[in-house]
Design an enzyme around this catalytic site. Structure first.
Site, PDB file in Angstrom:
ATOM      1  N   HIS A 278       1.409   8.512   0.804  1.00 48.21           N
ATOM      2  CA  HIS A 278       1.499   7.690   2.014  1.00 48.21           C
ATOM      3  C   HIS A 278       2.854   7.895   2.685  1.00 48.21           C
ATOM      4  CE1 HIS A 278       1.224   4.506   4.821  1.00 48.21           C
ATOM      5  NE2 HIS A 278       1.390   3.460   4.027  1.00 48.21           N
TER       6      HIS A 278
ATOM      7  N   GLN B 211       5.126  -6.470   0.765  1.00 51.66           N
ATOM      8  CA  GLN B 211       3.754  -5.966   0.795  1.00 51.66           C
ATOM      9  C   GLN B 211       3.106  -5.999  -0.587  1.00 51.66           C
ATOM     10  OE1 GLN B 211       3.045  -2.285   2.808  1.00 51.66           O
ATOM     11  NE2 GLN B 211       4.055  -2.926   4.682  1.00 51.66           N
TER      12      GLN B 211
ATOM     13  N   CYS C 224      -3.662  -1.124   7.188  1.00 55.19           N
ATOM     14  CA  CYS C 224      -2.821  -2.309   7.174  1.00 55.19           C
ATOM     15  C   CYS C 224      -1.403  -1.897   7.546  1.00 55.19           C
ATOM     16  CB  CYS C 224      -2.848  -2.984   5.810  1.00 55.19           C
ATOM     17  SG  CYS C 224      -2.380  -1.924   4.425  1.00 55.19           S
TER      18      CYS C 224
ATOM     19  N   SER D 202      -0.195   3.070  -3.318  1.00 55.24           N
ATOM     20  CA  SER D 202       0.027   4.349  -2.635  1.00 55.24           C
ATOM     21  C   SER D 202       1.325   4.968  -3.122  1.00 55.24           C
ATOM     22  CB  SER D 202       0.083   4.140  -1.125  1.00 55.24           C
ATOM     23  OG  SER D 202       1.093   3.207  -0.774  1.00 55.24           O
TER      24      SER D 202
ATOM     25  N   GLY E 215       2.865  -3.407   8.385  1.00 52.29           N
ATOM     26  CA  GLY E 215       3.861  -4.448   8.245  1.00 52.29           C
ATOM     27  C   GLY E 215       3.769  -5.474   9.360  1.00 52.29           C
TER      28      GLY E 215
ATOM     29  N   ARG F  26      -3.609  13.738  -9.380  1.00 52.92           N
ATOM     30  CA  ARG F  26      -3.465  13.932 -10.822  1.00 52.92           C
ATOM     31  C   ARG F  26      -4.697  13.409 -11.556  1.00 52.92           C
ATOM     32  NH1 ARG F  26      -0.082   9.765  -9.199  1.00 52.92           N
ATOM     33  NH2 ARG F  26      -0.532   7.726 -10.120  1.00 52.92           N
ATOM     34  N   GLU F  27      -4.826  13.830 -12.793  1.00 50.24           N
ATOM     35  CA  GLU F  27      -5.902  13.330 -13.646  1.00 50.24           C
ATOM     36  C   GLU F  27      -5.431  12.058 -14.336  1.00 50.24           C
ATOM     37  OE1 GLU F  27      -7.332  16.165 -16.418  1.00 50.24           O
ATOM     38  OE2 GLU F  27      -7.726  17.717 -14.914  1.00 50.24           O
ATOM     39  N   SER F  28      -6.325  11.095 -14.409  1.00 54.39           N
ATOM     40  CA  SER F  28      -5.979   9.857 -15.096  1.00 54.39           C
ATOM     41  C   SER F  28      -7.262   9.181 -15.560  1.00 54.39           C
ATOM     42  CB  SER F  28      -5.177   8.921 -14.188  1.00 54.39           C
ATOM     43  OG  SER F  28      -4.633   7.859 -14.938  1.00 54.39           O
TER      44      SER F  28
ATOM     45  N   CYS G  39       3.209   1.132   8.971  1.00 54.07           N
ATOM     46  CA  CYS G  39       2.370   2.166   8.351  1.00 54.07           C
ATOM     47  C   CYS G  39       1.362   2.770   9.326  1.00 54.07           C
ATOM     48  CB  CYS G  39       1.624   1.593   7.152  1.00 54.07           C
ATOM     49  SG  CYS G  39       2.709   1.071   5.810  1.00 54.07           S
TER      50      CYS G  39
END
Length: 381
Positions: free
Chosen positions: A337, A149, A367, A236, A369, A209-211, A89
């Site tokens: 991501h 992960q 972070c 992600s 792998g 988005r809205e949540s 990553c």
């Protein structure tokens, strides 16, 4: 004394899985960013000596050294080389480190660092489908544990005492911060809109988005169905995207008439337990601060990749940093991501945020792998 400075930083919008960017070949996505980068900087691409490009799933459309292919697809001179980097990553953050080291050591005068990932076209895990990437001796050392992960994120939540509600609250806040940044135009200067093969123009990040905490609370846990905390809502997003930074030395920038934005002040790595996997940003940050001579209170902006909500929450708990300075424009939970492109995407966002707000020092960590992390401190110029 030679240094490494960033003179321009640009990114595509981050596309959601099977979204607006899924019809764009990752080579073309990379080439678009490269073209936009030099156009914005006003630099002849012939000045660029190398392109150091992060990409995690180097298989199929993302193989054959995608960095070099992207250079050629962008129409740059054949004299410009390219190399592709995999530090999982953190691949394109590592690209920045390699580019900076090359500048300081005199291997380069002008270089591009960045990366790409089209997770719609090359799904995560494709590169190791049907194969064991670890081998008998690794399995023997770690007791045959299956590396995952998401399970690591659950382990962090348990070790740091993080509840499902805390993780969901963090995730909602990430979306709210990203939505505010988009609405206020804070991303506009860093995004190079992409025209897809069908003529559609993708100009904004697609994952925001809205949540609410209540809505997220209805989602099933993924890695521990019997009562964990990690869901699709506090993880992600699987995404498509690319980003790049034009880097040189202060001396060369002056010769080319370029104004540097920021200097790479400190660049370090750290390794930790590969089974829990996601805790290395903590020692990486501590190492970066120690090596830089700066205190955590002197850093005005932090970017800690939101692979899963427990990662930045555990980091925050151990570092004692100002929570308001952490991922001020949202993170990967909201924005997405695109693995190999994320390090450069985050750094592009950080550089612009520092410049827009007059923040002298910014720190980025991710972070990765294998239980690794890069940490980079930038200084605004």
């Amino acid at each position: 004394m030679r240094d490494a400075v960033i003179v321009e930083a640009v990114r595509t919008p981050v596309g959601k899985r099977n979204g607006g960017l899924s019809g764009v070949h990752p080579v073309d996505l990379s080439a678009h960013v490269l073209t936009s980068l030099v156009e914005r900087a006003g630099v002849d691409p012939a000045e660029v000596e190398d392109v150091v490009w992060g990409c995690v799933s180097q298989v199929g459309e993302q193989t054959f050294d995608i960095a070099r292919t992207a250079v050629l697809a962008a129409g740059w001179p054949e004299t410009v080389t390219g190399v592709t980097v995999d530090r999982q990553c953190g691949s394109s953050q590592q690209s920045v480190h390699f580019a900076a080291a090359g500048l300081v050591s005199g291997q380069y005068d002008v270089v591009v660092a960045g990366g790409v990932e089209s997770m719609s076209r090359v799904p995560m895990g494709t590169a190791r489908a049907g194969a064991d990437p670890f081998g008998p001796r690794f399995h023997e050392r770690y007791g045959g544990v299956q590396i995952n992960q998401g399970v690591g994120a659950e382990m962090i939540a348990e070790q740091w005492g993080l509840s499902r509600r805390q993780c969901d609250e963090y995730s909602v806040a990430s979306h709210e911060k990203a939505a505010a940044a988009r609405a206020e135009g804070r991303f506009d200067a860093q995004i190079a809109p992409v025209t897809t093969p069908d003529g559609t123009v993708v100009s904004q990040d697609e994952g925001i988005r809205e949540s609410t905490v209540e809505k997220l609370g209805t989602l099933a846990t993924v890695f521990r169905p019997d009562g964990g905390v990690i869901t699709a809502g506090n993880s992600s997003q699987i995404s498509d995207g690319s980003a790049a930074l034009l880097m040189t030395t202060s001396e060369k920038a002056a010769q080319l008439g370029l104004r540097p934005i920021a200097r790479v002040h400190t660049a370090v790595l750290a390794g930790a337990d590969p089974v829990i996997m996601l805790t290395a940003p903590i020692p990486a940050t501590q190492k970066a601060l120690a090596r830089s001579g700066l205190s955590v209170d002197e850093i005005g902006a932090f970017e800690v990749n939101e692979a899963f909500a427990p990662v930045p929450l555990a980091w925050l708990a151990d570092l004692g940093a100002d929570a308001k300075a952490l991922n001020a424009n949202g993170g990967a939970i909201a924005l997405g991501h695109p693995l190999g492109g994320s390090g450069a995407r985050i750094m592009t966002t950080l550089v612009h945020h520092m410049r827009d707000n007059g923040i002298r020092y910014g720190l980025q960590t991710m972070c990765e792998g294998g239980g690794q992390a890069n940490a980079t401190i930038l200084e605004l110029l």
